[in-house]
Design an enzyme around this catalytic site. Structure first.
Site, short mmCIF file in Angstrom:
data_model
loop_
_atom_site.label_atom_id
_atom_site.label_comp_id
_atom_site.label_asym_id
_atom_site.label_seq_id
_atom_site.Cartn_x
_atom_site.Cartn_y
_atom_site.Cartn_z
N ASP A 1 0.82 -1.21 0.00
CA ASP A 1 0.00 0.00 0.00
C ASP A 1 0.86 1.26 0.00
OD1 ASP A 1 -2.35 -1.33 -0.09
OD2 ASP A 1 -2.97 -0.95 1.97
N ASP B 1 -8.98 26.53 -40.81
CA ASP B 1 -8.52 25.27 -40.23
C ASP B 1 -9.53 24.73 -39.24
OD1 ASP B 1 -6.19 24.99 -41.64
OD2 ASP B 1 -4.98 26.14 -40.22
N GLY C 1 -4.24 12.03 -37.14
CA GLY C 1 -4.46 10.63 -37.50
C GLY C 1 -4.55 10.43 -39.01
N MET C 2 -4.78 11.52 -39.76
CA MET C 2 -4.97 11.39 -41.20
C MET C 2 -3.66 11.22 -41.94
SD MET C 2 -7.96 14.19 -41.83
CE MET C 2 -8.13 13.77 -43.55
#
Length: 507
Positions: A36, A294, A429-430
């Site tokens: 812990d 944009d 991501g493109m």
């Protein structure tokens, strides 16, 4: 209590230790078994501070289980009092050690007789509250203890400061970008000619707590930690507080206007409208960016937002009001904040989710297939599995959330950082298909893009899928699998893919 391999908010003793280690010259004694005591490692790794974590484990071992702690806890308190010479020793049990049902308050009372430091037992029910609730309650308990003590010895600062001043309540260790937010708040109040009286608990000593009442008002930047303290100070010392979080252009302006209204009520002739206008039009780039071509490309994009109550509300409002993004679901794991959360966010999103079950969050994201996710590290992992970009906007924290460079979320500079995060999450991501064309690091291996792997893809179907550009491949794969499931098909072949396309379900 429940067994889980992921928790959005940790156990109660973590919250208590976050408050204790945020103060200067405060030492925490943790009555706990080995295992812990991971807080020490976590703080040392993430906070990147040069001091040792002031936490000592009074270990619950087989001897303690057999015959009780006896003098062990008391001896540890006395030892640390002599070695560290702290102003306060804070004792906290854990869920595990609470099973022993020992009278820890008795240990505290006995240790106090021979200790120069004040000794307190964290007044938290470790079975009923989580990390954030415990941090909030512990901070209130420490503030209350020292203000009552200052009243008794007549050392409390009741007289207000000559010029407008403010207390910042709540910022503490292991917070999300908290040090950068504090720096941005300091800059903001300096521009408004408001003196910062104290910042509690981060970097403060308990001796500074007696000065709290001399400030004109309090602010609570993160409502998860600090709200109870602000309410206590309002009730007992007639100190107004502001709990609006200055994240985003609109909410930062609302925050400043609330300060303006409050100061006028206190007799100050102030007008911050010109400051808001200058900051919005010329200093912050995000207001201009939100009107640029944009940002207009984000029109029609969808998002799911999930995190703590403070950051989820702030990011959802920014996406909806400032960026024109449709928020499908906004959710939080902070269940005690449900009423406030729903009130703040209901008109900015299509649905609200209150849960601490990451599996449910993952299933909803997989079902909705948003253009982007904004969440915690868990949602980042979910996004990776589903091939959906994710921007991290909330604790639980990761080493990435303690950058060495300046990245606040609050104020006008914070709005720039968030605009970058949002835009990059939707657009970067493109580039996968470009990496394929020019031979980058991207491969054509088909990763699992769903949270359940019930379908078997034939080699010909997989090869066909590899020909699809990477930035839409994951979505096509999910749609084909969904089509197969509806039609009770376990094996996906080229014919199944063509049937899906003809049915119009490929897009």
């Amino acid at each position: 209590m429940k067994l889980a391999y992921w928790m959005y908010a940790g156990p109660a003793h973590i919250g208590t230790l976050r408050i204790a280690t945020s103060f200067r010259k405060v030492h925490a004694i943790m009555h706990a078994p080995l295992g812990d005591d991971y807080f020490n490692v976590m703080r040392s790794m993430l906070e990147r501070k040069r001091d040792f974590t002031p936490v000592t484990a009074s270990v619950v071992d087989r001897h303690v289980l057999a015959r009780g702690s006896q003098e062990k806890v008391i001896q540890n308190i006395k030892r640390k009092d002599k070695e560290e010479q702290p102003d306060l020793v804070l004792l906290t049990p854990t869920c595990t050690s609470s099973i022993l049902q020992e009278d820890l308050q008795n240990f505290v009372n006995r240790a106090s007789q021979d200790s120069k430091a004040d000794v307190l037992l964290a007044d938290v029910n470790h079975y009923r509250v989580n990390e954030l609730q415990a941090a909030d309650r512990t901070l209130e308990q420490v503030i209350k203890f020292y203000l009552e003590k200052a009243e008794k010895d007549n050392s409390i600062f009741i007289k207000k400061t000559e010029k407008p001043s403010v207390n910042i309540l709540g910022p503490c260790n292991l917070g999300f970008h908290v040090h950068h937010d504090i720096a941005e708040l300091k800059r903001l109040f300096k521009d408004l000619s408001i003196t910062i009286n104290t910042i509690i608990p981060e970097g403060a000593s308990v001796d500074e707590l007696k000065k709290l009442p001399q400030a004109w008002f309090n602010i609570v930047p993160y409502r998860e930690v600090g709200l109870l303290s602000a309410q206590y100070l309002e009730k007992n010392y007639d100190m107004p507080f502001i709990s609006t979080t200055p994240i985003g252009i609109v909410e930062t302006a609302n925050f400043i206007r609330q300060i303006q209204t409050l100061l006028k009520q206190l007799g100050q002739n102030v007008n911050f409208e010109r400051y808001i206008d200058l900051q919005t039009r010329f200093v912050s780039q995000s207001a201009w960016f939100s009107r640029s071509i944009d940002c207009q490309n984000l029109a029609g994009k969808t998002a799911v937002v999930f995190g703590d109550a403070t950051h989820t509300v702030a990011i959802t409002k920014i996406l909806s009001q400032e960026m024109g993004v449709r928020v499908l679901v906004a959710g939080t794991y902070c269940k005690p904040e449900e009423i406030w959360f729903r009130k703040e966010i209901s008109k900015y999103c299509e649905d609200v989710l209150i849960t601490d079950d990451h599996n449910l969050v993952g299933d909803i994201i997989a079902k909705l297939e948003p253009s982007a996710i904004f969440g915690t590290q868990m949602e980042r992992h979910i996004g990776k599995r589903l091939n959906i970009p994710c921007g991290v906007i909330s604790a639980p924290v990761h080493i990435q959330n303690f950058p060495l460079s300046y990245r606040p979320f609050m104020g006008y500079e914070g709005s720039n950082q968030i605009a970058d995060l949002i835009y990059n999450s939707f657009t970067l991501g493109m580039e996968d298909h470009l990496l394929e064309i020019f031979g980058g690091h991207d491969t054509k291996d088909i990763s699992s893009s769903t949270l359940s792997n019930e379908n078997i893809w034939e080699i010909e179907a997989e090869n066909e899928l590899k020909r699809i550009p990477g930035f839409v491949r994951g979505k096509i794969k999910r749609n084909v699998e969904k089509f197969a499931k509806i039609n009770n098909l376990n094996k996906i072949t080229l014919d199944v893919m063509h049937a899906c396309k003809e049915a119009g379900n490929m897009q």
